[in-house]
Write a protein that holds these residues in place. Structure first.
Motif, short mmCIF file in Angstrom:
data_model
loop_
_atom_site.label_atom_id
_atom_site.label_comp_id
_atom_site.label_asym_id
_atom_site.label_seq_id
_atom_site.Cartn_x
_atom_site.Cartn_y
_atom_site.Cartn_z
N LEU A 373 0.82 -1.22 0.00
CA LEU A 373 0.00 0.00 0.00
C LEU A 373 0.86 1.27 0.00
CD1 LEU A 373 -2.92 -0.98 2.41
CD2 LEU A 373 -2.80 -1.17 -0.07
N PHE A 374 1.94 1.27 0.76
CA PHE A 374 2.80 2.46 0.79
C PHE A 374 3.58 2.64 -0.52
CE2 PHE A 374 2.90 2.73 5.70
CZ PHE A 374 1.95 3.74 5.71
N LEU A 375 4.00 1.50 -1.11
CA LEU A 375 4.70 1.62 -2.40
C LEU A 375 3.76 2.22 -3.45
CD1 LEU A 375 6.79 -1.56 -3.27
CD2 LEU A 375 7.61 0.79 -3.10
N ASP A 376 2.50 1.80 -3.38
CA ASP A 376 1.53 2.33 -4.32
C ASP A 376 1.29 3.82 -4.06
OD1 ASP A 376 -0.61 2.40 -6.27
OD2 ASP A 376 -1.96 2.43 -4.54
N LEU A 377 1.23 4.17 -2.77
CA LEU A 377 1.09 5.60 -2.43
C LEU A 377 2.28 6.37 -3.02
CD1 LEU A 377 -0.22 7.96 -0.72
CD2 LEU A 377 1.35 7.28 1.11
N ALA A 378 3.48 5.82 -2.77
CA ALA A 378 4.70 6.50 -3.24
C ALA A 378 4.65 6.70 -4.76
CB ALA A 378 5.93 5.69 -2.84
N GLN A 379 4.15 5.69 -5.47
CA GLN A 379 4.11 5.85 -6.94
C GLN A 379 3.08 6.90 -7.35
OE1 GLN A 379 3.16 2.72 -9.82
NE2 GLN A 379 1.60 1.85 -8.47
N ARG A 380 2.00 7.01 -6.58
CA ARG A 380 0.99 8.03 -6.94
C ARG A 380 1.45 9.44 -6.59
NH1 ARG A 380 -3.07 7.17 -3.82
NH2 ARG A 380 -2.39 5.21 -2.88
N VAL A 381 2.39 9.52 -5.62
CA VAL A 381 2.94 10.82 -5.27
C VAL A 381 4.03 11.23 -6.26
CG1 VAL A 381 4.26 12.02 -3.47
CG2 VAL A 381 2.51 10.42 -2.82
N GLY A 382 4.63 10.22 -6.92
CA GLY A 382 5.72 10.53 -7.85
C GLY A 382 7.09 10.37 -7.23
N PHE A 383 7.17 9.67 -6.06
CA PHE A 383 8.48 9.39 -5.46
C PHE A 383 9.19 8.36 -6.34
CE2 PHE A 383 7.15 10.09 -0.71
CZ PHE A 383 7.22 11.46 -0.90
N SER A 384 10.52 8.51 -6.46
CA SER A 384 11.25 7.49 -7.21
C SER A 384 12.56 7.15 -6.54
CB SER A 384 11.48 7.94 -8.65
OG SER A 384 12.45 8.95 -8.69
N GLY A 385 13.09 5.99 -6.89
CA GLY A 385 14.35 5.51 -6.29
C GLY A 385 14.09 4.95 -4.89
N ILE A 386 15.17 4.92 -4.09
CA ILE A 386 15.10 4.29 -2.76
C ILE A 386 14.17 5.07 -1.83
CG2 ILE A 386 16.47 3.70 -0.71
CD1 ILE A 386 18.93 3.58 -2.63
N GLN A 387 13.29 4.34 -1.17
CA GLN A 387 12.33 4.97 -0.24
C GLN A 387 12.81 4.72 1.19
OE1 GLN A 387 9.52 6.74 -1.62
NE2 GLN A 387 11.02 6.43 -3.25
N GLU A 388 13.64 5.63 1.68
CA GLU A 388 14.21 5.41 3.01
C GLU A 388 13.15 5.45 4.10
OE1 GLU A 388 16.57 7.79 5.50
OE2 GLU A 388 18.37 6.65 5.12
N TRP A 389 12.05 6.16 3.87
CA TRP A 389 11.01 6.26 4.90
C TRP A 389 10.33 4.91 5.15
CZ3 TRP A 389 5.59 5.91 3.50
CH2 TRP A 389 5.35 5.85 2.12
N MET A 390 10.59 3.92 4.28
CA MET A 390 10.03 2.59 4.52
C MET A 390 11.03 1.65 5.18
SD MET A 390 7.71 2.75 1.18
CE MET A 390 7.11 1.12 1.00
N SER A 391 12.15 2.20 5.68
CA SER A 391 13.16 1.41 6.40
C SER A 391 12.56 0.66 7.58
CB SER A 391 14.26 2.31 7.00
OG SER A 391 14.93 3.01 6.03
N PHE A 392 11.52 1.22 8.16
CA PHE A 392 10.78 0.65 9.28
C PHE A 392 10.50 -0.84 9.10
CE2 PHE A 392 6.33 0.26 11.14
CZ PHE A 392 6.72 0.37 12.47
N TYR A 393 10.35 -1.26 7.88
CA TYR A 393 9.93 -2.64 7.60
C TYR A 393 11.09 -3.59 7.31
CZ TYR A 393 5.35 -0.53 7.30
OH TYR A 393 4.20 0.13 7.61
#
Ligand SMILES: NC(=O)c1ccc[n+]([C@@H]2O[C@H](COP(=O)([O-])OP(=O)(O)OC[C@H]3O[C@@H](n4cnc5c(N)ncnc54)[C@H](O)[C@@H]3O)[C@@H](O)[C@H]2O)c1
Length: 438
Positions: A373-393
Motif C-alpha cells: 500500500l505504501f509503495l503504491d502511495l509512493a508511486q501516486r505521489v511521484g516518489f522514485s528511487g530508494i524509499q528510506e522512509w520505509m526502512s521501518f519494515y
C-alpha cells in the motif's frame, strides 16, 4: 497546516499485488487480507490498517487513522498473483506451509484455490536446496525477463488493474556482491542478453517489474535491487523501490532493545542469537550460501544502532553471533533465543535472556500489506528511487552509497510518519515541545 500538501493521485481502481515466491509469507498475507475482507479477522500488525498519526500539538486532539490521513488503496481493491517454482495453488501452498489453521484456511479456501502461480524464473545455483519444476525456459535471461513482463501485462489486463506493485517473497538466494554487470543499466541489459551468471532470478523479476512500470520491494536479504543499475532504472522509470529483508522476529526485538541500551548508556559485551526453524525458509537457510545473505543482513543492525566509533567504552568490543538451525518439528513456529551480556555502572555485568516463541509469517504478513500500500502511495505521489522512509519494515534498509542506514525502530517510525505529515502539508513532529511551556 504549514505548507501545501503534495499532489497525490487518487487510489481508485484495482491494485495488483504480484509476488514472486508464493510460500508461507505470501499465502499468509493473501489469506489474511481475504479473511479481513470477509470480516473473519482483524489486520493486526499493520500500520496502514490499524495505525494512527498524531497531527499538531498534543493538546489538539487530532490523531486520525493513517488510512484516513493519506489516500491508500482499499483492501477490497487488492488483487493477487505471483510466481513459484512449485505449481501448488495458494491454498495448497498455505496448507503445506502450516502457518494458518485448517479452520481459518477453510474460510478462504475458494479464494486461495483460484490463485495459481505462474511458472517461475529459477536457477538452482541461486537456491541450492530447492528443486522446482514449475519453471520458465528461455533462450537468454533477457528472454526470461520478457516472459515475466508478458505475465505482468496479461495479469493487468485480465484483472483490470489500474496500478501494480511487486513484493519479493521468494526464498533467500545465495550471497552475492554487486559486480560489473550491476554497475550501470546498460551493463545489466548486456548481461541479460549474455545470460550473465552474475544475474540472479530475483534481479530478473525486479528488472521486469520496473520496466513494466511497477514499484518493487524486496522482502529477502539477497542482492536484488541495491546496486547502481537497478537504482538507475527505478529513477529512469520514476518508480519507488525499497528493501531489504522483512524485519520480523529476532531482528525486530534487537532494533527495539538496542536503542534502549544506547539511550541509557548501558554497555554491551555480547549478543548471542540462535533460532530453530522448521519451514521451507529454514531449509533453504540451511545452505551456508543462502544463510550468508541472511547473516550479513542480521549482523549489520547492532553496529549501526550502537555506533561504536562514537561510544568506544560501551560498544567497541561486541561479540555478535547469529545462528539459524533447521529443525523440522517446529514448522513456521520459530523459537529464537537471545543471550545479551550488558554492563552498567563501574562495568558491572548483567545478562538478559529472551525466548521468543514467534510465528514468522504472522509477523511478516502485515509488512507485505503495508509495503504494497505504501509503495503504491509512493508511486501516486511521484516518489522514485530508494524509499528510506520505509526502512521501518526492513532488516537491512537500502540507502544511497555512502549513507549508513537507520536501524532504530523508533527513529524509523518517526521518519515514516513525518514523511506522511510532509505529504499532507502538516507540521512535522520534532518533540521539541517548548510551546506547551511558553
Ligand atoms: N517470515 C519472515 O518473518 C521473514 C522475515 C524476513 C525475510 N523473510 C524472507 O522472505 C522469504 C519468504 O519466506 P517464507 O517463509 O515465505 O519462505 P517459503 O520457503 O515458505 O516461500 C518461499 C517461496 O519462494 C519460492 N521460490 C524460490 N525461488 C523462487 C523464484 N526464483 N521464483 C519464484 N518463486 C521462488 C519457493 O518455492 C517458496 O514457495 C524468504 O526469503 C525469507 O528469508 C521472511
Amino acid at each position: 497546516m504549514n505548507k501545501r500538501p503534495a499532489e497525490i493521485k487518487p487510489a481508485t481502481g484495482k491494485l495488483g499485488v504480484l509476488i514472486p515466491g508464493m510460500g508461507a509469507v505470501a499465502t499468509t498475507f493473501i489469506a489474511g487480507v481475504e479473511a479481513i475482507r470477509k470480516g473473519h479477522a482483524k489486520p493486526i500488525g499493520s500500520l496502514t490498517q490499524m495505525g494512527t498519526i498524531r497531527l499538531g500539538k498534543r493538546t489538539d486532539g487530532r490523531s486520525p487513522a493513517v488510512k484516513d490521513f493519506v489516500p491508500l488503496s482499499s483492501l477490497d481493491d487488492l488483487v493477487f498473483g505471483g510466481w513459484d517454482v512449485f505449481p501448488d495453488t495458494a491454498y495448497e501452498a498455505a496448507k503445506k506451509a502450516g502457518v494458518l489453521s485448517n479452520e481459518d484456511l477453510a474460510k478462504v479456501e475458494g479464494f486461495l484455490s483460484g490463485i495459481k502461480p505462474m511458472p517461475a524464473v529459477f536457477e538452482p545455483e541461486f537456491v541450492k536446496k530447492l528443486h522446482g519444476t514449475h519453471v520458465k525456459k528461455g533462450k537468454s535471461k533477457l528472454d526470461l525477463a520478457e516472459q515475466v513482463m508478458a505475465d505482468i501485462a496479461a495479469f493487468k489486463k485480465q484483472h483490470g488493474c489500474e496500478r501494480m506493485v511487486m513484493v519479493w517473497c521468494g526464498s533467500t538466494e545465495v550471497y552475492r556482491q554487486a559486480v560489473g554487470v550491476h554497475q550501470t543499466l546498460a551493463a545489466f541489459e548486456q548481461g541479460l542478453r549474455d545470460s550473465s551468471p552474475d544475474i540472479a532470478p530475483s534481479q530478473i523479476y525486479a528488472y521486469a517489474a520496473l520496466k513494466s512500470g511497477m514499484p518493487f520491494a524486496n522482502g529477502a536479504p539477497n542482492l536484488t535491487l541495491d546496486f547502481p543499475a537497478m537504482i538507475e532504472l527505478a529513477k529512469k522509470m520514476n518508480l519507488p523501490i525499497c528493501g531489504k529483508d522483512f524485519k520480523t522476529g529476532q531482528t525486530l526485538m534487537k532494533t527495539i532493545l538496542a536503542p534502549g541500551f544506547k539511550a541509557r548508556l548501558l554497555g554491551l559485551e555480547g549478543w548471542y542469537s540462535t533460532n530453530i526453524l522448521g519451514n521451507r525458509d529454514g531449509e533453504v537457510l540451511d545452505d551456508p550460501e543462502s544463510f550468508k545473505s541472511k547473516e550479513v543482513s542480521k549482523l549489520g543492525v547492532l553496529e549501526h544502532i550502537l555506533q561504536p566509533h562514537l561510544y568506544k567504552d560501551l560498544y567497541s568490543n561486541i561479540h555478535h553471533v547469529v545462528r539459524i538451525n533447521y529443525y523440522p518439528p517446529r514448522g513456521d513456529n520459530k523459537e529464537g533465543w537471545d543471550n545479551i551480556d550488558i554492563f552498567g555502572w563501574m562495568g558491572y555485568p548483567m545478562q538478559i535472556k529472551i525466548d521468543f516463541l514467534c510465528r514468522d509469517s504472522i509477523l511478516a504478513a502485515p509488512i507485505v500489506l503495508d509495503l504494497a500500500l505504501f509503495l503504491d502511495l509512493a508511486q501516486r505521489v511521484g516518489f522514485s528511487g530508494i524509499q528510506e522512509w520505509m526502512s521501518f519494515y526492513f532488516k537491512s534498509p537500502m540507502t544511497p552509497e555512502g549513507l549508513y542506514p537507520e536501524h532504530d525502530l523508533f527513529i524509523q517510525l518517526m521518519k515514516l510518519k513525518n514523511t506522511l505529515r510532509h505529504l499532507r502539508g502538516e507540521e512535522l513532529i520534532t518533540h521539541l515541545g517548548t510551546e506547551y511551556y511558553d
